[in-house]
Structures are given as structure tokens and as C-alpha cells.
Design an enzyme around this catalytic site. Structure first.
Site, PDB file in Angstrom:
ATOM      1  N   GLU A 216       0.806  -1.336   0.112  1.00 46.62           N
ATOM      2  CA  GLU A 216       0.062  -0.008   0.024  1.00 46.62           C
ATOM      3  C   GLU A 216       0.841   1.444   0.039  1.00 46.62           C
ATOM      4  OE1 GLU A 216      -3.082   0.171   2.891  1.00 46.62           O
ATOM      5  OE2 GLU A 216      -4.196  -1.614   2.095  1.00 46.62           O
ATOM      6  N   GLU A 405      -5.283  -8.458   0.686  1.00 45.90           N
ATOM      7  CA  GLU A 405      -6.104  -8.267   1.560  1.00 45.90           C
ATOM      8  C   GLU A 405      -7.365  -7.926   1.333  1.00 45.90           C
ATOM      9  OE1 GLU A 405      -4.648  -4.850   4.414  1.00 45.90           O
ATOM     10  OE2 GLU A 405      -2.611  -5.534   4.103  1.00 45.90           O
TER      11      GLU A 405
HETATM   12  C1  GBH Z   1      -4.944  -1.778   5.218  1.00 45.81           C
HETATM   13  O1  GBH Z   1      -4.960  -0.717   4.963  1.00 45.81           O
HETATM   14  C2  GBH Z   1      -3.399  -2.249   5.825  1.00 45.81           C
HETATM   15  O2  GBH Z   1      -2.653  -2.733   4.971  1.00 45.81           O
HETATM   16  C3  GBH Z   1      -3.505  -3.121   6.859  1.00 45.81           C
HETATM   17  O3  GBH Z   1      -2.251  -2.883   7.656  1.00 45.81           O
HETATM   18  C4  GBH Z   1      -4.695  -2.440   7.937  1.00 45.81           C
HETATM   19  O4  GBH Z   1      -4.702  -3.173   9.324  1.00 45.81           O
HETATM   20  C5  GBH Z   1      -5.952  -3.039   7.339  1.00 45.81           C
HETATM   21  O5  GBH Z   1      -6.131  -2.396   5.935  1.00 45.81           O
HETATM   22  C6  GBH Z   1      -7.062  -2.558   8.077  1.00 45.81           C
HETATM   23  O6  GBH Z   1      -7.105  -0.944   7.997  1.00 45.81           O
HETATM   24  O7  GBH Z   1      -7.422   6.825   9.407  1.00 45.81           O
HETATM   25  O8  GBH Z   1      -9.377   7.827   8.427  1.00 45.81           O
HETATM   26  O9  GBH Z   1      -7.240   8.498   7.686  1.00 45.81           O
HETATM   27  C7  GBH Z   1      -6.520  -0.533   4.257  1.00 45.81           C
HETATM   28  C8  GBH Z   1      -6.396   0.866   3.664  1.00 45.81           C
HETATM   29  C9  GBH Z   1      -5.769   3.173   4.149  1.00 45.81           C
HETATM   30  C10 GBH Z   1      -7.530   2.113   5.476  1.00 45.81           C
HETATM   31  C11 GBH Z   1      -6.066   4.364   5.315  1.00 45.81           C
HETATM   32  C12 GBH Z   1      -7.686   3.008   6.469  1.00 45.81           C
HETATM   33  C13 GBH Z   1      -6.987   5.173   7.108  1.00 45.81           C
HETATM   34  C14 GBH Z   1      -8.202   6.060   7.016  1.00 45.81           C
HETATM   35  N1  GBH Z   1      -6.584   1.890   4.613  1.00 45.81           N
HETATM   36  N2  GBH Z   1      -7.092   4.495   5.997  1.00 45.81           N
HETATM   37  S1  GBH Z   1      -8.134   7.432   8.074  1.00 45.81           S
END
Ligand code: GBH
Length: 499
Positions: A216, A405
Site C-alpha cells: 500500500e 487483503e
Molecule cells: C490495510 O489498509 C493495511 O494494509 C493493514 O495494515 C490494515 O490493518 C488494514 O488495511 C485494515 O485497516 O485513518 O481515516 O485516515 C487499508 C487501507 C488506508 C484504510 C488508510 C484506512 C485510514 C483512514 N487503509 N485508511 S483514516
């Protein structure tokens, strides 16, 4: 055969079976359009699926985790600090000021956790390697105890019939690279990543046959270097961010080459990208076409440049006078051929409608009432899984994919007798997997699926308050409890079907 033709055949076939009611044996009795029938009995693709639930026979089921989210042992056996250690130790950055110091204590408990994977009947496991365990400081000298941990982990997985899939970077940049070079702001970090990849490939490549370079880009770059809410907590202006993105994809390309140069021909390499996903808001031909156009643009800085070897014109124009600095040679490195593409898919990012404008598409807003999981960013829209894989096949002709994922967060209450009835997660899975099956049944080459996550863990800025696991974890005692969804997933993995 084109995939659309194949899809037509398949749906007709199902219809006919349903009418005949007796399955294959009734086929010769169907006389309409003889030509079509021949195609059905002699399929060219090995993806012929006779129902709406089964996956291809060789489909692989697994779970995923990442080093900083589960390992703990943050100072043990010579591990150096990463930017996530630094970031999580600053008060106010993480919900409840949680840290990954101990996390799931996977560093000490990997053997029993592998038994949990076995209990699910899963055959693949995706984990990430902590760069700062392997290269703890700026001297560049590898830490034997660091690589030993992964040697033991890999051996234990293989002894239990589980194929290891290793991710080299899941956001835990060694702190000294941030201090010395400003981290991903510098190409020195990209080069260091290549060296680290070479070392890992030399040491694990005899047993780890599948590597993902980077997890990512979008998340650690946009949130870590742009919005400042992830480590290292920087808020860089757009033109600097453009360079950070470029350095990230360059690191990926250097790692692909380093892995190939330092392991055998049977080692495969790809990446794990949370691509932006354009879903046609209504599935008609013109919206599907518009969504495809949108895909290349909304992924311009990551997947598009990696798979095409060039940035789109619109993307470069968006920087005005300050585009990222790069060479043709770097674009070649970035687009080094891959064996597979891993996709992290949770939700659609763009709902698309065809439009009579310069772009050819328009983005439709999500309704305020659009349902989400307990993660407010996670819109529940199973079709994202279909469109992500379908677009990647149709646009870039990718021949092998994994869902690296997919998963949902739930409230996950534990009853007095330690049961977790996460029925929303089961429903989520049933619906998302139905859309994945739709893709594989049309011949979209998805080889396997990793549920995120094996167990509840350190969910970045949400700390331990957001839970994605199939196993619930009591972080006081480190006890693991299977949720109802673990039972569900085991059925899926065992039967190779949506259940
Ligand atoms: C993945 O991100 C990650 O690879 C993994 O480590 C993580 O545990 C999993 O998904 C579940 O979240 O906090 O409002 O700014 C998924 C994509 C991008 C989703 C960042 C959450 C943060 C939004 N992520 N996003 S915010």
C-alpha cells in the site's frame, strides 16, 4: 475466447442445467445452437465453474498479518527502531496511546498462531518482514538474530503445510533512514530497500517462493508524508509528495530486480497495492467503459506507472512547473515485469458514471447513509472485489493476481463464555466472496485470497480499538478466541466455496 463470450456461455450453461435439473448428463439433450454447446463441453479455459459458489480447484485460501501490527518484541534480539515505534510513542498520535511494543507477541507465539492458521484449514499465510530487525542501524551490517526469527517462522509454516508469502515493507521504515535521508523523500532510501530485498531473497529464497515488495504505497505515502496522520507524521506539499511517490515505486522496481538476481527461477514476485477502485455506479456498458478510463487516472502514481512504465499525461500536468524528477531508466526499473499483482480490497473508492466531458467520466458521491463497518472509511460494497480484479485483467492484461487483503472490522463483543458472534463479518464475507467468485468464474485469474487478518492486532492510529481478526485477542492475557467468522472461513477454505 473473450471473457464476455465465456461469461455468456457460463450463464446459459447454468440456466440450462437448472432447466434440465440433472447437471452434465442432460447436456446432449439440449439441441438449440449446437455450436454453442460444443464450446461448453470443450472449454478452453480451466476456469469452467458449474455453479455460482465454487472457486477454481487450485484456489488458495489464507490469512494475513504485518510485522509491526503483531510481532511486539520491539527491542529484542537487536531489533532497531522504526518510524512506527517513534510515532506510536508520541502521546496523542494513537487512540488510547496504544503502541506495538508488545502487540500480539507474535515474535514469541508464532508457533501456536500457526496452529490457528491450521485450524482454519488455510494453506497460505502472508506476513511482513521488519526491515529494522534485519538492518537495525546505519552501519548496513545485518543482524543474524533478526533473520533467524524469519527462518524459524518460515520453517514452522512449511512444517505445517502452509506456504509463506512474505511482504518486505509494511510501513515500518528503519528510523535511521528517516533521520539520515528524510526517509522516502530520498532515492537513497529506494536504494537501501533494494539492498535489503537482495539480502532477504538470498537468505529466505530457498524456502519462500512468493514475495511482495511493498504494501500500500498510497497509505503510507499519502497519510504519512501528506496528511501527517501516519508515521512519520509529515505534511509535505504536493510537489514534494510527487517525489516521495516516485521514490516509492522506484524502490519497488529495485526490489523486484534484486529478488530476481538473488534467488532461483522458482521465486515469484509482485506487490500488494491498495489500488483505487472505480466501480460503475450502474453496470451498463458506457459506465463500465468510463470506469476503466478512470482506473488508469486514479492509479496514475502507483499501479499505472508500475504496469505501464509511464505516468499519465494528466498526472504529470497536475504538478504544473514542479513534476517529480525521474529518468527513462528509472521508469524501466519501476515497470520491471511481475509474476503477479496483489490487491488489497476493502471498499470502492470511486463510483463512476460515463460523462460527456474531457475525462469521459464523472465521480458520483457516496450517499451519507452508505453503510460502513466499524471503520468509517470502509464502505460495504462487495462489487469492489469484482471490479478491482476485472479491471486489472482487462486494462493491464495481468495474468496472475492475489487478493492480498480483504476483511471487515466489527464490534466483536465477547460473551461471558468467550463466544464472539460476529455475524456482520460473516455476511460481509459471504457477499464479498460471491463477487470474487463472479470474477474467477469469468476467467479473471485470481489465484488466492488472504483474509485480513488472522487475529485482532495493532490497527495503526486506531490502536487496539478496531478489530479485523478471525480470532479475538485478549491483549491482557494474549489468549486467542475463535470468532464465529473463523468457523465460517474454515468452511469456505475446506469446501473451496462461498458458504
Ligand atoms: C490495510 O489498509 C493495511 O494494509 C493493514 O495494515 C490494515 O490493518 C488494514 O488495511 C485494515 O485497516 O485513518 O481515516 O485516515 C487499508 C487501507 C488506508 C484504510 C488508510 C484506512 C485510514 C483512514 N487503509 N485508511 S483514516
Amino acid at each position: 475466447m473473450k471473457s464476455t463470450e465465456f461469461e455468456d456461455n457460463r450463464r446459459n450453461f447454468i440456466k440450462k442445467i437448472a432447466v434440465g435439473g440433472l447437471g452434465l448428463a442432460t447436456l446432449p439433450l439440449i439441441t438449440s445452437s449446437q455450436k454453442e454447446e460444443k464450446k461448453l463441453i470443450l472449454p478452453k479455459s480451466d476456469h469452467l465453474i458449474l455453479d455460482n459458489t465454487s472457486f477454481p480447484a487450485d484456489f488458495l485460501w489464507g490469512t494475513a498479518t504485518a510485522a509491526y501490527q503483531v510481532e511486539g518484541a520491539y527491542k529484542e534480539d537487536g531489533r532497531g527502531l522504526s518510524i512506527w515505534d517513534t510515532f506510536s510513542h508520541i502521546k496523542g498520535n494513537i487512540k488510547n496511546n496504544d503502541t506495538g511494543d508488545v502487540a500480539n507477541d507474535f515474535y514469541h507465539r508464532y508457533k501456536s498462531d500457526i496452529q490457528l492458521m491450521k485450524d482454519l484449514n488455510t494453506k497460505i499465510f502472508r506476513f511482513s518482514i521488519s526491515w529494522s530487525r534485519i538492518f537495525p542501524d546505519a552501519t548496513g551490517k545485518p543482524n543474524q538474530k533478526g533473520i533467524d526469527f524469519y527462518n524459524k517462522l518460515v520453517d514452522e509454516l512449511l512444517a505445517n503445510g502452509i506456504q509463506p508469502f512474505a511482504t518486505l515493507y509494511h510501513w515500518d521504515l528503519p528510523q535511521y533512514l528517516q533521520d539520515k535521508y528524510k526517509g522516502w523523500e530520498s532515492k537513497e532510501t529506494s536504494k537501501a530497500f533494494g539492498d535489503y530485498a537482495a539480502y532477504v531473497a538470498r537468505n529466505l529464497g530457498d524456502r519462500v517462493k512468493n514475495f511482495f515488495t511493498i504494501n500500500e504505497f498510497r497509505t503510507f505515502i499519502e497519510l504519512g508524508y501528506g496528511a501527517g496522520v501516519f508515521a512519520p507524521g509529515l505534511k509535505l506539499p504536493e510537489e514534494k509528495l510527487g517525489q516521495v511517490r516516485h521514490n516509492g515505486v522506484l524502490a519497488h522496481g529495485l526490489a523486484v530486480q534484486a529478488i530476481r538476481a538473488n534467488s532461483g527461477a522458482d521465486v515469484k514476485v509482485g506487490l500488494a497495492d491498495n489500488l483505487s477502485i472505480a466501480v460503475p455506479v450502474i453496470e451498463n456498458e458506457k459506465n463500465i467503459k468510463a470506469a476503466k478510463i478512470a482506473m488508469r487516472e486514479i492509479n496514475a502514481s502507483y499501479l499505472t506507472v508500475i504496469l505501464e512504465g509511464k505516468y499519465t499525461e494528466n498526472y504529470l500536468k497536475s504538478f504544473g512547473k514542479n513534476p517529480p524528477k525521474f529518468t527513462e531508466e528509472e521508469l524501466k526499473i519501476i515497470s520491471s515485469p511481475l509474476d503477479f499483482v496483489g490487491l488489497n480490497v476493502y471498499n470502492p473508492t470511486h463510483l463512476i458514471e460515463a460523462a460527456d466531458n474531457k475525462l469521459g467520466y464523472e465521480v458520483i458521491p457516496f450517499a451519507k447513509s452508505f453503510p460502513t463497518t466499524t471503520s468509517k472509511w470502509e464502505y460495504i460494497a462487495p462489487e469492489a472485489l469484482y471490479w478491482a480484479t476485472k479491471h486489472v485483467k482487462d486494462i493491464w492484461n495481468v495474468k496472475e493476481m492475489y487478493i492480498t487483503e480483504n476483511g471487515s472490522s466489527s464490534t466483536d463483543e465477547r460473551t461471558a463464555d468467550n463466544k464472539i458472534y460476529d455475524t456482520d463479518r460473516i455476511s460481509f464475507l459471504r457477499n464479498y466472496l460471491t463477487q470474487l467468485q463472479r470474477a474467477t468464474s469469468e476467467g479473471v485469474p485470481v489465484k488466492g485470497y488472504f483474509y485480513w487478518s488472522l487475529m485482532d492486532n495493532f490497527e495503526w492510529t486506531s490502536g487496539y480499538s478496531i478489530t479485523f481478526g478471525l480470532y479475538n485477542v485478549d491483549f491482557k492475557t494474549q489468549k486467542r478466541f475463535p470468532k464465529l467468522s473463523a468457523e465460517y472461513y474454515k468452511e469456505v477454505a475446506t469446501n473451496n466455496k462461498v458458504m
